[in-house]
Design a protein around this motif. Sequence first.
Motif, PDB file in Angstrom:
ATOM      1  N   ASP A  78     -23.326  28.979 -17.500  1.00 51.12           N
ATOM      2  CA  ASP A  78     -24.270  28.395 -16.544  1.00 51.12           C
ATOM      3  C   ASP A  78     -23.759  27.063 -16.005  1.00 51.12           C
ATOM      4  N   LEU A  79     -23.044  26.315 -16.822  1.00 54.16           N
ATOM      5  CA  LEU A  79     -22.462  25.058 -16.368  1.00 54.16           C
ATOM      6  C   LEU A  79     -21.393  25.329 -15.311  1.00 54.16           C
ATOM      7  N   ALA A  80     -20.587  26.354 -15.518  1.00 57.56           N
ATOM      8  CA  ALA A  80     -19.569  26.706 -14.520  1.00 57.56           C
ATOM      9  C   ALA A  80     -20.231  27.096 -13.202  1.00 57.56           C
ATOM     10  N   GLU A  81     -21.308  27.859 -13.272  1.00 61.67           N
ATOM     11  CA  GLU A  81     -22.029  28.240 -12.058  1.00 61.67           C
ATOM     12  C   GLU A  81     -22.633  27.014 -11.373  1.00 61.67           C
ATOM     13  N   PHE A  82     -23.182  26.097 -12.174  1.00 66.16           N
ATOM     14  CA  PHE A  82     -23.754  24.868 -11.636  1.00 66.16           C
ATOM     15  C   PHE A  82     -22.684  24.067 -10.901  1.00 66.16           C
ATOM     16  N   ALA A  83     -21.518  23.905 -11.511  1.00 69.66           N
ATOM     17  CA  ALA A  83     -20.429  23.138 -10.895  1.00 69.66           C
ATOM     18  C   ALA A  83     -19.888  23.839  -9.655  1.00 69.66           C
ATOM     19  N   TRP A  84     -19.843  25.162  -9.676  1.00 66.37           N
ATOM     20  CA  TRP A  84     -19.347  25.893  -8.517  1.00 66.37           C
ATOM     21  C   TRP A  84     -20.300  25.712  -7.337  1.00 66.37           C
ATOM     22  N   SER A  85     -21.592  25.686  -7.630  1.00 62.24           N
ATOM     23  CA  SER A  85     -22.580  25.603  -6.556  1.00 62.24           C
ATOM     24  C   SER A  85     -22.663  24.213  -5.931  1.00 62.24           C
ATOM     25  N   ASP A  86     -22.132  23.205  -6.602  1.00 65.71           N
ATOM     26  CA  ASP A  86     -22.165  21.835  -6.063  1.00 65.71           C
ATOM     27  C   ASP A  86     -20.751  21.266  -6.082  1.00 65.71           C
TER      28      ASP A  86
END
Length: 126
Positions: A78-86
Amino acid sequence: MPTSALGVWLKALRGDLSLRELAQRSEVDHAYIYRLETGAKESPSGEVVNKLVNALAPAEREQAILRFLASHPNIDPDLAEFAWSDRRISFPEFHMLTTVVNRGARPDYATSLARIRRIMAEEDDG
């Protein structure tokens, strides 16, 4: 769906490329890339990471995060997805987010990022 942070990041970097296209470009077996993306395999060798980086030619931030995730398999997807989205999240900020201990049912990465940015701003001012 990727079950590892590396898988999330690699699949996002691959974008519209098929597994076979990336395999041809990188000279890494498509089945191995698939296992990396699904989390069945973790911690690829430096040589494999270099081949993938050369084939994908990501921006510096994306490359740094990919290399970090390849050597840190326990990062929350989820952290990777969060960083990818921002894309405004820098690698140093991402790295700091990976060290935050979240006590609770679900990590609040946005709040943690705001705290990290506040601390970094205070260090720059002081």
